[in-house]
Design a protein around this motif. Sequence first.
Motif, PDB file in Angstrom:
ATOM      1  N   LEU A  94      -3.658 -22.732  11.947  1.00 18.91           N
ATOM      2  CA  LEU A  94      -5.105 -22.718  12.117  1.00 18.91           C
ATOM      3  C   LEU A  94      -5.491 -21.689  13.176  1.00 18.91           C
ATOM      4  O   LEU A  94      -4.974 -21.714  14.301  1.00 18.91           O
ATOM      5  CB  LEU A  94      -5.600 -24.099  12.546  1.00 18.91           C
ATOM      6  N   LEU A  95      -6.379 -20.779  12.821  1.00 20.49           N
ATOM      7  CA  LEU A  95      -6.869 -19.791  13.784  1.00 20.49           C
ATOM      8  C   LEU A  95      -8.219 -20.231  14.321  1.00 20.49           C
ATOM      9  O   LEU A  95      -9.195 -20.345  13.560  1.00 20.49           O
ATOM     10  CB  LEU A  95      -7.033 -18.414  13.136  1.00 20.49           C
ATOM     11  N   HIS A  96      -8.272 -20.501  15.633  1.00 25.07           N
ATOM     12  CA  HIS A  96      -9.577 -20.704  16.265  1.00 25.07           C
ATOM     13  C   HIS A  96     -10.323 -19.380  16.204  1.00 25.07           C
ATOM     14  O   HIS A  96      -9.771 -18.320  16.514  1.00 25.07           O
ATOM     15  CB  HIS A  96      -9.390 -21.156  17.713  1.00 25.07           C
ATOM     16  N   CYS A  97     -11.569 -19.450  15.811  1.00 26.13           N
ATOM     17  CA  CYS A  97     -12.323 -18.219  15.573  1.00 26.13           C
ATOM     18  C   CYS A  97     -13.801 -18.485  15.808  1.00 26.13           C
ATOM     19  O   CYS A  97     -14.327 -19.529  15.400  1.00 26.13           O
ATOM     20  CB  CYS A  97     -12.079 -17.774  14.119  1.00 26.13           C
ATOM     21  N   ASP A 122      -9.430 -13.019  17.818  1.00 28.29           N
ATOM     22  CA  ASP A 122     -10.131 -12.561  19.018  1.00 28.29           C
ATOM     23  C   ASP A 122     -11.193 -11.527  18.679  1.00 28.29           C
ATOM     24  O   ASP A 122     -10.891 -10.367  18.397  1.00 28.29           O
ATOM     25  CB  ASP A 122      -9.094 -11.978  19.993  1.00 28.29           C
ATOM     26  N   HIS A 123     -12.442 -11.961  18.733  1.00 27.31           N
ATOM     27  CA  HIS A 123     -13.565 -11.052  18.477  1.00 27.31           C
ATOM     28  C   HIS A 123     -14.295 -10.667  19.759  1.00 27.31           C
ATOM     29  O   HIS A 123     -15.418 -10.159  19.704  1.00 27.31           O
ATOM     30  CB  HIS A 123     -14.554 -11.701  17.500  1.00 27.31           C
ATOM     31  N   GLU A 155      -9.107 -10.476  28.103  1.00 30.15           N
ATOM     32  CA  GLU A 155      -8.960 -11.762  28.782  1.00 30.15           C
ATOM     33  C   GLU A 155      -8.760 -12.938  27.833  1.00 30.15           C
ATOM     34  O   GLU A 155      -7.860 -13.770  28.025  1.00 30.15           O
ATOM     35  CB  GLU A 155     -10.179 -12.035  29.678  1.00 30.15           C
ATOM     36  N   ALA A 156      -9.584 -13.029  26.807  1.00 29.81           N
ATOM     37  CA  ALA A 156      -9.527 -14.190  25.921  1.00 29.81           C
ATOM     38  C   ALA A 156      -8.195 -14.253  25.176  1.00 29.81           C
ATOM     39  O   ALA A 156      -7.600 -15.325  25.033  1.00 29.81           O
ATOM     40  CB  ALA A 156     -10.695 -14.160  24.937  1.00 29.81           C
ATOM     41  N   GLY A 157      -7.734 -13.117  24.700  1.00 30.54           N
ATOM     42  CA  GLY A 157      -6.461 -13.092  23.986  1.00 30.54           C
ATOM     43  C   GLY A 157      -5.295 -13.495  24.858  1.00 30.54           C
ATOM     44  O   GLY A 157      -4.422 -14.272  24.443  1.00 30.54           O
ATOM     45  N   GLY A 209      -0.898 -21.427  24.387  1.00 28.92           N
ATOM     46  CA  GLY A 209      -0.036 -21.848  23.294  1.00 28.92           C
ATOM     47  C   GLY A 209      -0.331 -21.264  21.935  1.00 28.92           C
ATOM     48  O   GLY A 209       0.253 -21.703  20.938  1.00 28.92           O
ATOM     49  N   ALA A 210      -1.212 -20.272  21.850  1.00 28.58           N
ATOM     50  CA  ALA A 210      -1.481 -19.635  20.556  1.00 28.58           C
ATOM     51  C   ALA A 210      -0.204 -18.982  20.032  1.00 28.58           C
ATOM     52  O   ALA A 210       0.478 -18.261  20.761  1.00 28.58           O
ATOM     53  CB  ALA A 210      -2.585 -18.596  20.691  1.00 28.58           C
ATOM     54  N   THR A 211       0.125 -19.234  18.767  1.00 21.71           N
ATOM     55  CA  THR A 211       1.307 -18.622  18.165  1.00 21.71           C
ATOM     56  C   THR A 211       0.954 -17.388  17.342  1.00 21.71           C
ATOM     57  O   THR A 211       1.840 -16.636  16.941  1.00 21.71           O
ATOM     58  CB  THR A 211       2.045 -19.629  17.266  1.00 21.71           C
ATOM     59  N   VAL A 212      -0.343 -17.199  17.082  1.00 21.24           N
ATOM     60  CA  VAL A 212      -0.832 -16.024  16.351  1.00 21.24           C
ATOM     61  C   VAL A 212      -2.058 -15.490  17.084  1.00 21.24           C
ATOM     62  O   VAL A 212      -2.935 -16.263  17.477  1.00 21.24           O
ATOM     63  CB  VAL A 212      -1.222 -16.381  14.901  1.00 21.24           C
ATOM     64  N   ILE A 213      -2.094 -14.179  17.277  1.00 19.23           N
ATOM     65  CA  ILE A 213      -3.273 -13.514  17.829  1.00 19.23           C
ATOM     66  C   ILE A 213      -3.683 -12.418  16.851  1.00 19.23           C
ATOM     67  O   ILE A 213      -2.859 -11.611  16.423  1.00 19.23           O
ATOM     68  CB  ILE A 213      -2.997 -12.891  19.213  1.00 19.23           C
ATOM     69  N   GLU A 214      -4.954 -12.414  16.523  1.00 15.80           N
ATOM     70  CA  GLU A 214      -5.495 -11.401  15.613  1.00 15.80           C
ATOM     71  C   GLU A 214      -6.578 -10.615  16.345  1.00 15.80           C
ATOM     72  O   GLU A 214      -7.454 -11.205  16.981  1.00 15.80           O
ATOM     73  CB  GLU A 214      -6.074 -12.094  14.382  1.00 15.80           C
TER      74      GLU A 214
END
Length: 329
Positions: free
Chosen positions: A165-168, A199-200, A205-207, A214-219
Amino acid sequence: MIIAEAGVNHNGDLNLAKRLVDMACDAKADAVKFQFYHTEQLAVPTLQKTKYQKRNTGCDDSQFDMLKKLELSAKDMEELFWYCKSKNIQFLSSAFEEESYEYLEQLGVQILKIPSGEITNYLLLKRLSYLKQDIILSTGMASFDEIKDAIELLESNHIQRQIILLHCISSYPTKLSEVNLRVMESLRTTFLKQVGFSDHTIGYEAGLAAVAMGATVIEKHITLNKEWNGPDHRVSMEPNEFKNYVNSIRRVEQALGNGEKTLTEEEQQNKKLVRKYLVATRPIKQGDTFTFENIGVKRVGEGITPMRINEILGRKAQIDYEKDERIKE
């Protein structure tokens, strides 16, 4: 996993798309992602642009016309897939209708990305429930009930695969005050899934904070030039920015460690020199009794830990001690 979101920042030009792949490779991202769609199946001709699309493109044509100009063909997608293979970077793509996902599956794409706008698309999610590929599901604009419904639909055929799940936040750009990264933990504990962050925001900083949480994926969106005309260029990172972003994330990953409390080699050396041990506070003769009056604690290099002082008090000295000499067993 760091995904370089090329999206539609190729401006509908395959050669520019390849340059975005090169940019992602140069930054050492793990994957580069595009968007595959058929405009006629995606939007009606009269649909207006969103506010950010109008703002970032500087014109007021329809969303349909804008998307049509940015569309890449199936042949383009195949060429990008193999170009990514040759560059040793993973090819990913969002898609917006069943036909496009089926084509990506046939190409051999290992992870399918569902964009935020499709999280309530029953027909698309139902079709994806039959596919075996892992899923990355963006959750922008969605409530927890909608996320729950989407996951249940995707898992309805009991395919053994991973759903991340990507928080967005579907705002371009997203203000730091609106990012709300703690939602990641809520997603993780509610749905028992790995979580990531699309990350928009403008900046790093946010990324970096998301990785630390604990994010396993960063976009992150990438572009060759922020000044180019298009819906996403202005909220994207140029080559040097993105390279620094990736490097910073890798450094944060190093700093996170594995959660086990172990001493470094230097700590092992420093421990003897900065911890205190039991010492004689005045000369002690053999046979004297150890008391608070004749022993104390100082840095002395090694010896008996002060945590054992009650065990030592009342014992007889086995040898003579000079002042500041460490107490021995």
